[in-house]
Design an enzyme around this catalytic site. Structure first.
Site, PDB file in Angstrom:
ATOM      1  N   LYS A  53      52.682  18.290 -13.956  1.00 44.64           N
ATOM      2  CA  LYS A  53      53.133  18.747 -15.500  1.00 44.64           C
ATOM      3  C   LYS A  53      54.121  20.067 -15.069  1.00 44.64           C
ATOM      4  O   LYS A  53      55.101  20.275 -15.920  1.00 44.64           O
ATOM      5  CB  LYS A  53      51.965  18.951 -16.116  1.00 44.64           C
ATOM      6  CG  LYS A  53      51.343  17.723 -16.786  1.00 44.64           C
ATOM      7  CD  LYS A  53      50.040  17.834 -17.296  1.00 44.64           C
ATOM      8  CE  LYS A  53      49.405  16.511 -17.635  1.00 44.64           C
ATOM      9  NZ  LYS A  53      48.135  16.604 -18.293  1.00 44.64           N
ATOM     10  N   GLN A  97      43.612  20.593 -19.609  1.00 41.91           N
ATOM     11  CA  GLN A  97      43.535  19.729 -18.892  1.00 41.91           C
ATOM     12  C   GLN A  97      41.952  19.023 -18.923  1.00 41.91           C
ATOM     13  O   GLN A  97      41.038  19.927 -18.757  1.00 41.91           O
ATOM     14  CB  GLN A  97      43.899  19.677 -17.230  1.00 41.91           C
ATOM     15  CG  GLN A  97      43.940  18.455 -16.592  1.00 41.91           C
ATOM     16  CD  GLN A  97      44.813  17.428 -16.765  1.00 41.91           C
ATOM     17  OE1 GLN A  97      45.979  17.906 -17.336  1.00 41.91           O
ATOM     18  NE2 GLN A  97      44.689  16.373 -16.701  1.00 41.91           N
ATOM     19  N   ASP A 120      49.271  18.093 -26.810  1.00 45.29           N
ATOM     20  CA  ASP A 120      48.308  16.703 -26.228  1.00 45.29           C
ATOM     21  C   ASP A 120      48.120  16.113 -27.664  1.00 45.29           C
ATOM     22  O   ASP A 120      47.783  14.703 -27.659  1.00 45.29           O
ATOM     23  CB  ASP A 120      46.999  17.222 -25.846  1.00 45.29           C
ATOM     24  CG  ASP A 120      46.985  17.180 -24.364  1.00 45.29           C
ATOM     25  OD1 ASP A 120      47.430  16.332 -23.649  1.00 45.29           O
ATOM     26  OD2 ASP A 120      46.022  18.110 -23.567  1.00 45.29           O
TER      27      ASP A 120
HETATM   28  N1  GUN Z   1      43.325  14.002 -18.716  1.00 47.50           N
HETATM   29  C1  GUN Z   1      43.626  12.874 -18.605  1.00 47.50           C
HETATM   30  N2  GUN Z   1      44.493  12.573 -19.311  1.00 47.50           N
HETATM   31  C2  GUN Z   1      45.199  13.756 -20.310  1.00 47.50           C
HETATM   32  C3  GUN Z   1      45.846  14.114 -21.205  1.00 47.50           C
HETATM   33  O1  GUN Z   1      46.709  13.288 -21.537  1.00 47.50           O
HETATM   34  N3  GUN Z   1      45.745  15.546 -21.555  1.00 47.50           N
HETATM   35  C4  GUN Z   1      44.803  16.431 -20.796  1.00 47.50           C
HETATM   36  N4  GUN Z   1      44.972  17.387 -21.511  1.00 47.50           N
HETATM   37  N5  GUN Z   1      44.067  16.067 -20.188  1.00 47.50           N
HETATM   38  C5  GUN Z   1      43.941  14.676 -19.682  1.00 47.50           C
END
Ligand code: GUN
Length: 300
Positions: A53, A97, A120
């Site tokens: 990311k 996350q 998100d």
């Molecule tokens: N863990 C797995 N997929 C995601 C996501 O799309 N966002 C976040 N914050 N954590 C994740």
């Protein structure tokens, strides 16, 4: 001929458009969109996602902040960091996350994020706006799946039968809402669903998001259906020692019936990150009351 949906290629084109928009906003309005990502603990898969990311943000021309906190971080400490970022004007997007360590309640943490920076799309305000059909920041994975569907099937999904296998807050539920907005007839299947194979076999669109390796079999897929596989399951290692990844769909079998299908890896995964970049751009524009540059018209 079955079309293998190349998420890598499609997401690269999408990210290029986003990078152009970020650059345009820098020139015209003198700001640089910024994303802050928080990781608590040392889950190896999350570590890779967070790193990717950060790399994607920089490639898009955005600023990237990364916070790696130890797994004994308290909820209060995490909330204090989020509140600081909520007030930081250089930060447009905040993401924690998941998963987080067990002593932390993930949704309580998400609830503290300023919904305008919730890239998100997990904050109740954004999830609720999606439900009622108002503009919102939409969860990245289902948004990515929707873009792939538009790319393959065109704008009009009206009247198509869609099945979403999985009812998670992150993927299944928002995906179902997006399909409903597109006038699909939507079935949400889950662990208690009966006769899943038969329900699947009548669907024009199958979204598999259960987290069970190759659960969806080839003979569950209607001839010509579009199959979007959200699963990323690690099963053992390859000869070169890398984790072997498979989706929730038995790809080889399903490819024999599907009209179009996403591979794993290289399907939905790259779209999720691209959509995170898009949401950060959107949050940056919304916060400054600037119209978001048009990304979709010549991309899809
Ligand atoms: N863990 C797995 N997929 C995601 C996501 O799309 N966002 C976040 N914050 N954590 C994740």
């Amino acid at each position: 001929m079955t079309q293998i949906i190349d998420g890598k290629k499609i997401s690269a084109a999408f990210r290029e458009k986003i990078a152009e928009a970020v650059s345009l906003l820098k020139t015209e309005y003198s700001f640089k969109a910024g994303l802050a990502v928080i990781l608590v603990g040392d889950d190896p898969a999350s570590d890779v996602y967070v790193r990717n990311k950060g790399i994607a943000s920089k490639k898009a021309g955005m600023s990237s902040l990364e916070y790696r906190l130890s797994d004994d971080t308290t909820e209060q400490e995490l909330i204090a960091l989020i509140e600081k970022l909520n007030h930081d004007d250089t930060v447009d997007g905040i993401l924690v996350q998941s998963p987080v360590p067990e002593h932390i309640n993930y949704q309580s943490i998400v609830n503290v994020i300023n919904p305008d920076k919730d890239v998100d799309g997990f904050h109740p305000k954004n999830a609720g706006n999606l439900l009622i059909g108002s503009d919102s920041l939409v969860a990245c994975t289902p948004l990515g799946c929707s873009i792939l569907l538009k790319y393959i099937l065109g704008e009009d999904l009206s009247g198509k039968d869609a099945i979403v296998i999985g009812r998670s807050t992150i993927v299944g539920k928002p995906m179902a809402m997006l399909l409903l907005q597109q006038n699909c007839t939507v079935t949400i299947a889950h662990s208690r669903t009966q006769n899943l194979a038969e329900k699947c076999a009548t669907a024009d669109i199958v979204i598999a998001a259960v987290g069970r390796p190759e659960m969806v079999k080839g003979d569950w897929i209607k001839q010509g259906a579009t199959v979007i596989d959200v699963g990323i399951n690690r099963i053992g290692t390859t000869e070169s020692g890398k984790a072997k990844l498979v989706g929730d769909v038995a790809f080889d079998e399903a490819s024999e019936n599907a009209g179009a299908i996403t591979p794993v890896p290289g399907g939905v995964g790259p779209m999720t990150i691209a959509c995170l970049m898009y949401n950060t751009l959107k949050a940056a524009c919304n916060r400054r009351k600037i119209e978001i540059p048009d990304i979709f018209s010549d991309f899809i």
